[in-house]
Write an enzyme that holds these catalytic residues in place. Structure first.
Site, short mmCIF file in Angstrom:
data_model
loop_
_atom_site.label_atom_id
_atom_site.label_comp_id
_atom_site.label_asym_id
_atom_site.label_seq_id
_atom_site.Cartn_x
_atom_site.Cartn_y
_atom_site.Cartn_z
N CYS A 113 43.34 47.92 42.07
CA CYS A 113 43.02 46.86 43.03
C CYS A 113 42.91 47.36 44.47
O CYS A 113 42.30 46.71 45.31
CB CYS A 113 44.07 45.75 42.95
SG CYS A 113 44.16 44.96 41.33
N HIS A 167 43.42 41.39 49.23
CA HIS A 167 43.02 41.43 47.83
C HIS A 167 43.33 40.09 47.20
O HIS A 167 44.43 39.55 47.34
CB HIS A 167 43.77 42.55 47.10
CG HIS A 167 43.69 42.47 45.62
ND1 HIS A 167 42.49 42.27 44.96
CD2 HIS A 167 44.65 42.53 44.65
CE1 HIS A 167 42.72 42.22 43.66
NE2 HIS A 167 44.02 42.37 43.45
N ASN A 212 40.02 37.06 40.20
CA ASN A 212 40.50 38.39 40.58
C ASN A 212 39.64 39.45 39.90
O ASN A 212 39.71 39.63 38.69
CB ASN A 212 41.97 38.54 40.15
CG ASN A 212 42.56 39.90 40.47
OD1 ASN A 212 41.86 40.81 40.91
ND2 ASN A 212 43.84 40.05 40.22
#
Length: 316
Positions: A116, A243, A273
């Site tokens: 990520c 994020h 996501n």
């Protein structure tokens, strides 16, 4: 010949598959009440690829948009950095194929597997390449996570989507924004919280609560570090682009950093996501909101445990 050149982001791009998957479809599959996913995660929908769509196809769409937005000749791109956890193949890397699809066959190309935080790692490395070599760098962060989630495991099935985001960095002082501060971290003691074991294809999440706590801690600490490096107060931040792991995570980070909801990007609601792709996707979607003098704070944490933050200053 190498030297010290300026570096600016001169183009943004993003792409998602055509198929939009709303919560109702997933909630029905698990037999959970309507609205549960959005309350727990902030997600209303996400995008999933269909059969036959590849990672480099999705990445190329975002890359083309960023190149067009930058108005840059293909010959000016010296490097392609592809931040992904879901390449087309484990070997060879997917970045050379991406460069080929974009007509950038003379550029260097390499994959970065930073989970990520992958886009932030690529951004810092790309910025260094521009400053040293005076050649533009295309950064694409892309993931097809719908093929890596266990559709029978609620913790991962509700969260993840497929997307790509891209930026073009160039030796310029007149782009949209420039990197003014950054930090990158890792903590291998939490290596096994989330991952895809060798020889397997599906993602596992061992301890969601611990991952949540560590993500908040890492993103907050990294955010504070980049602000302290350049003596910037949190109330000076115009845009917070975290994020998009889970709305509860980045809301907790924003609270600890003393950032208001008004400055926080919330693309997770429509896009879910997509790991490394969420920050450049958010930057591309929000590009028209950025004005000269604005400060943009980016921060991420993910599997590994990897983390990082960056501060951008808008120049035009």
């Amino acid at each position: 010949m190498s030297g010290f050149y300026p570096s600016s982001i001169i183009g943004f791009g993003h792409a998602v598959p055509k198929r939009q998957v709303f919560n109702a479809e997933i909630e029905a599959g698990f037999g959970i009440e309507s609205g549960w996913i959005e309350r727990r995660t902030g997600i209303r929908s996400r995008y999933w690829v269909e059969d036959g769509e590849t990672l480099t196809d999705l990445a190329a769409k975002a890359g083309r948009m960023a190149l067009a937005n930058a108005g840059i000749a293909q010959s000016e791109i010296g490097m392609v950095l592809l931040a992904t956890s879901t390449p087309d193949h484990l070997l060879p890397p997917s970045a050379p194929l991406l460069a080929h699809k974009l007509g950038l066959s003379d550029a260097g190309a390499v994959d970065l597997a930073g989970a990520c935080s992958g886009f932030l790692y690529a951004l810092v490395m790309g910025d260094a390449l521009v400053r040293m070599q005076g050649k533009a760098v295309l950064i694409v962060a892309a993931n097809i996570l719908s093929r890596r989630i266990n559709r029978q495991e609620r913790a991962s099935a509700v969260m993840f989507g497929d997307a790509a985001g891209a930026v073009v960095l160039a030796p310029s002082q007149s782009g949209f924004c420039s990197l003014v501060s950054s930090t990158l971290t890792s903590d291998g003691s939490h290596y096994d919280l989330i991952g895809i074991p060798a020889g397997e294809t599906l993602m596992t999440m061992r301890d969601g609560r611990t991952m949540f706590a560590q993500a908040v801690k890492t993103m907050t600490e990294c955010g504070n570090t980049v602000l302290q490096q350049v003596h910037v107060a949190s109330n000076a931040i115009n845009h917070f682009v975290p994020h998009q792991a889970n709305a509860r995570i980045f809301d907790a980070v924003a609270e600890q950093l003393q950032l208001s909801n008004a400055v926080t990007a919330r693309t997770i609601s429509d896009y879910g996501n997509s790991s490394a792709a969420t920050i450049p996707l958010s930057l591309s979607l929000g590009g028209k909101q950025y004005s000269k003098g604005d400060l943009i704070l980016l921060t991420a944490a993910g599997a590994g445990l990897t983390g990082g933050a960056a501060l951008l200053s808008c120049t035009g």
